[in-house]
Structures are given as structure tokens and as C-alpha cells.
Write an enzyme that holds these catalytic residues in place. Structure first.
Site: not given
Ligand code: SER
Length: 319
Positions: A142, A146, A172
Site C-alpha cells: 500500500y 502511495k 479517518i
Molecule cells: N487508513 C489507512 C489504512 O489504515 C491509511 O491510509 O490503511
């Protein structure tokens, strides 16, 4: 007149961002898209929706032409923990999805907003007050996608003049749609379990700090950066943004102010713990504050109060 296409519109952020931007720009000017269709009828009745897989570049271009899109908000992505379960799929969706969006944007003259993440940092990044411009050697798929996305967005701006913008979102927290397969998700689940069962077993260990943000601030970040005066932007993509940094005990203590019986225990997941350990403890978001006026409204206390109130209504539970 803005005509906005949102990819991944049925995800955690997309669900609320679609509604928020429809209030700002008009229902018919915000086109929601997702690779599958699920959720409440009211969402689909409120404005246009297109079934769209970001790996289908032709389909993406067709939707953009059909509606005269001039802004794409590209949210479709596989989150950190799910990406570790299937790195090949995560690479495909996160990298090729972003590439397709940028290519269509280049061809059709469309502006692009793409979120990056705290996952774009790694274990050798300064963990406290992490600078805007610093070492980025993430150890997750990930995170790799990114960082590459940040660089690609910068590249398309410099090389082709595509108006690319973006922030590095922290975890979030929201009560509308659940996050799917992230590392920071514990900070959402804990509220559901606190209301339903008055206890929660955290898969993230005590003392693990991560940056977080309440959804209303995240929505405002997208809107405000999209509307920011480009002359003031020294950066374009990947602005550090944060609203708070906490570890599970601090969150539990705040919940106990409302639900005194709440008990936090630990059942640490080594995979997600390792991811969390490789991420910053707290970001320096001064560039976002200086360049486009970033100023979050919610801290841990005000978020927890609001989250518990709204979630109790949603779950039909008396606090
Ligand atoms: N909230 C996301 C995750 O935990 C972070 O970009 O993957």
C-alpha cells in the site's frame, strides 16, 4: 462550473464526500462511481451513479466525456492491511487505477485530486513531527503504491500541466460507512463495540501512536485544497494533514468519559501492528496550514463526543 467524478464513491470517504460535495456544487454535478453497487437507495436517488472499475481506462474516459467531467477525485484503492493479504491485486488496482485516472485527465484536460496516506512513510522516516518533505521508504505494498502515486501526480503536473492535488490522510474516523481493511480501522471499530458491548479487544497494541482525523475535517480538506489558489501552492500533492495523534489507551480514556464501564483489552495482530510500527507517530502539517489554510476543527474529545452521539442514533442504542 465544476463537474466532479468520484471513484470509489461507496467507500468510507467516498460515501460522505459525495453527499458533502453535492451540497456544495449541486447533486447533478457530482457523479459517484464504484466498481460494485451496494448501500442505501437514497444514495443512488440523490444523484448520478456509474458502475466503473478504474482498471477500465476506456470506460473511465467514456464516463468523463458523457458528463463533461473537469475534476476527478480518485479514491478507489485497496487499503494497507488488505493490500498485504493480496499485494498483486493491490498493486494492480492502486497503481494502474491511478495511472488510468492520470492518463484520462491528461487527454481530456481534467484536474485530479488523489489522496496519499501516512502509509507513504516507513520505519526510517522521522516518526515524531514527521516533516512534509522527508525520507519515504515504506515497507508495505500500500505504501509503495502511495509513494508512486504521489510521484506520478507530481510528474503529470510538471510534464503535462494536469492540475493534480492531494493530501496524505491519516486514519479517518467516521460513523457512516465502515473503512475496509486498513490498519487504523481499530479507531473506528472501538466506538461501535463501546456502544454495543462496552468492551473492545484492540488489534493495535498499547502505546502505538498514529495520526487520525474525524470525517468532517477530511471532507473539508478535500474541498479546501481543490478550491485553493494554485499560485499559493508550493507543493501540489501529498500534503501532510492531521488533526490528532493518539494511542489506544488515550482513546479508551476518552470513551470512558461517556461510557464509564468501557473496557479495553488487547489481541494484537502482528501484521497490522508491524504496519503501524512503520508509520509516523505524528505528522507536521505546517505546509498545508501555510499554503491553503488547513485548520482542523475536531480533536479527540470533540470527535469522541460527536461520534458516540451519532453512532448511538445510527445503531439505535441509548448511551
Ligand atoms: N487508513 C489507512 C489504512 O489504515 C491509511 O491510509 O490503511
Amino acid at each position: 462550473m465544476k463537474k466532479i467524478l468520484i471513484t470509489g464513491a461507496l467507500g468510507q470517504i467516498g460515501t460522505e464526500l459525495t453527499e458533502y460535495l453535492r451540497e456544495q456544487y449541486g447533486n447533478d454535478n457530482v457523479i459517484a462511481s464504484n466498481r460494485s453497487k451496494h448501500g442505501d437507495d437514497s444514495f443512488f436517488e440523490a444523484g448520478p451513479f456509474e458502475l466503473l472499475n478504474v482498471l477500465d481506462a476506456k470506460g473511465l474516459a467514456e464516463v468523463c466525456r458523457k458528463y463533461g467531467i473537469n475534476h476527478i477525485i480518485h479514491l478507489a484503492a485497496i487499503l494497507s492491511a488488505n493490500a498485504e493479504k493480496n499485494p498483486q491485486t493491490a498493486y494492480d488496482i492502486n497503481m494502474n487505477g491511478t495511472y488510468n485516472v492520470l492518463e484520462v485527465a491528461r487527454e481530456l484536460g481534467i484536474a485530479v485530486f488523489t489522496p496519499s496516506s501516512i502509509a507513504a512513510f516507513g520505519a526510517n522516516t522521522p516518526a515524531d513531527n514527521t516533516p512534509q518533505d522527508t525520507i519515504q521508504r515504506p515497507s508495505t505494498m500500500y505504501g509503495v503504491t502511495k509513494v508512486a502515486g504521489e510521484l506520478l501526480c507530481d510528474y503529470y503536473f510538471k510534464k503535462y500541466g494536469v492540475d493534480t492535488r492531494g493530501v496524505r490522510f491519516p486514519g479517518i474516523i467516521s460513523y457512516a460507512a465502515l473503512p475496509g481493511g486498513g490498519t487504523t480501522d481499530y479507531a473506528v471499530h472501538i466506538y461501535y463495540e463501546a456502544l454495543k458491548n462496552k468492551k473492545y479487544a484492540s488489534y493495535i497494541g498499547a502505546g502505538t501512536y498514529m495520526d487520525m482525523m474525524y470525517m468532517p475535517d477530511a471532507l473539508k480538506a478535500v474541498h479546501d485544497l481543490m478550491e485553493a489558489n494554485p499560485d499559493k501552492l508550493l507543493h501540489r500533492n501529498a500534503f501532510n494533514v492531521t488533526a490528532m495523534s493518539f494511542e489506544p489507551e488515550m482513546l479508551a480514556a476518552e470513551i470512558r468519559k461517556h461510557i464509564p464501564e468501557f473496557i479495553l483489552t488487547y489481541d494484537v495482530d502482528p501484521v497490522r501492528q508491524a504496519i503501524a510500527d512503520s508509520w509516523p507517530n505524528s505528522l507536521d502539517d505546517s505546509a498545508a496550514r501555510a499554503e491553503w489554510g488547513w485548520n482542523p476543527q475536531y480533536d479527540l474529545a470533540s470527535m469522541t463526543k460527536d461520534m458516540l452521539e451519532k453512532l448511538a442514533i445510527k445503531l439505535n442504542i441509548k448511551e
